[in-house]
Write a protein that holds these residues in place. Structure first.
Motif, mmCIF file in Angstrom:
data_model
loop_
_atom_site.group_PDB
_atom_site.id
_atom_site.type_symbol
_atom_site.label_atom_id
_atom_site.label_comp_id
_atom_site.label_asym_id
_atom_site.label_seq_id
_atom_site.Cartn_x
_atom_site.Cartn_y
_atom_site.Cartn_z
ATOM 1 N N HIS A 47 0.808 -1.226 0.000
ATOM 2 C CA HIS A 47 0.000 0.000 0.000
ATOM 3 C C HIS A 47 0.840 1.275 0.000
ATOM 4 C CE1 HIS A 47 -3.326 -2.658 0.704
ATOM 5 N NE2 HIS A 47 -2.765 -3.111 1.804
ATOM 6 N N SER A 57 2.535 2.761 -2.184
ATOM 7 C CA SER A 57 2.427 3.630 -3.363
ATOM 8 C C SER A 57 1.135 4.453 -3.367
ATOM 9 C CB SER A 57 2.501 2.794 -4.643
ATOM 10 O OG SER A 57 1.447 1.857 -4.666
ATOM 11 N N GLU A 58 0.201 4.141 -2.477
ATOM 12 C CA GLU A 58 -1.047 4.904 -2.412
ATOM 13 C C GLU A 58 -0.757 6.227 -1.706
ATOM 14 O OE1 GLU A 58 -4.237 2.527 -0.800
ATOM 15 O OE2 GLU A 58 -3.425 0.731 -1.747
ATOM 16 N N ASP A 71 -2.424 8.791 -0.896
ATOM 17 C CA ASP A 71 -3.339 9.397 0.060
ATOM 18 C C ASP A 71 -3.386 8.664 1.401
ATOM 19 O OD1 ASP A 71 -4.490 7.149 -1.038
ATOM 20 O OD2 ASP A 71 -6.532 7.930 -0.947
ATOM 21 N N ASN A 80 -1.425 3.318 7.128
ATOM 22 C CA ASN A 80 -0.926 2.170 6.369
ATOM 23 C C ASN A 80 -0.438 1.084 7.320
ATOM 24 O OD1 ASN A 80 0.094 0.371 4.495
ATOM 25 N ND2 ASN A 80 1.588 1.767 3.630
#
Length: 197
Positions: A125, A127-128, A130, A136
């Motif tokens: 996660h 690279s997400e 937001d 995370n």
């Protein structure tokens, strides 16, 4: 007021060791046990990161973790937050760490497996853009530690999971956006059995 108004005299029922059927006053709900538990754990871990440390269970014998260079760097970056979740991990050389304790609710888990699984989930996660670091981390640990599909649950465990889910701030969906339950009213069920004219 929320969805969960339990009919005490009717027991919840586990289907395919993955879904929990429970009656409510308006009809019935079907809960995805893994998604529901991820939501419960996510909110618990997020609170621990925002407010205070979770309880740590000291290991009888400290365990040394050997990680790849990339994973070692990632764990170093996350170490304050990881330890705030109830871990007791200290750096021990370039790519090694010593685990002195795990969160109390993870007693009996293999240290290397838990930490590697947490880091793998985190990287998935990362690279997400937001999603914040703490969110995370809470999401990754919840995905790692949640009960999985296929796990048998006792009636007591099912009731506790349902109660904990509906005590969450956002009980409608798991951290990954999947629904935690679906609801069918008595009227909706009756319509399924009526003849089409």
């Amino acid at each position: 007021q929320h969805e969960w108004e339990e009919q005490e005299e009717i027991r919840p029922y586990q289907f395919h060791y993955s879904y929990i059927f429970a009656t409510i006053k308006a009809g019935m709900i079907i809960i995805d046990q893994q998604a529901a538990h991820e939501r419960v754990l996510f909110e618990r871990y997020l609170r621990a990161l925002q407010e205070s440390r979770m309880a740590t269970q000291k290991t009888l014998f400290p365990q040394t973790l050997h990680l790849t260079t990339a994973d070692a760097q990632l764990l170093k970056d996350l170490l304050p937050e990881v330890n705030a979740l109830g871990f007791d991990i200290q750096e021990f050389g370039q790519s090694d760490f010593v685990v002195h304790g795990l969160p109390a609710d993870m007693e009996g888990q293999a240290e290397q497996k838990v930490v590697e699984g947490l880091l793998e989930q985190y990287k998935m996660h990362e690279s997400e853009l937001d999603i914040a670091k703490r969110e995370n981390l809470a999401r990754s640990l919840a995905a790692q530690m949640a009960i999985k599909k296929g796990k048998p649950l006792s009636e007591k465990e099912m009731r506790r999971l349902i109660d904990e889910l509906f005590a969450c701030q956002d009980f409608y969906k798991a951290p990954n956006g999947n629904r935690t339950f679906v609801k069918y009213t008595v009227q909706e069920l009756e319509q399924q059995f009526q003849k089409k004219r």
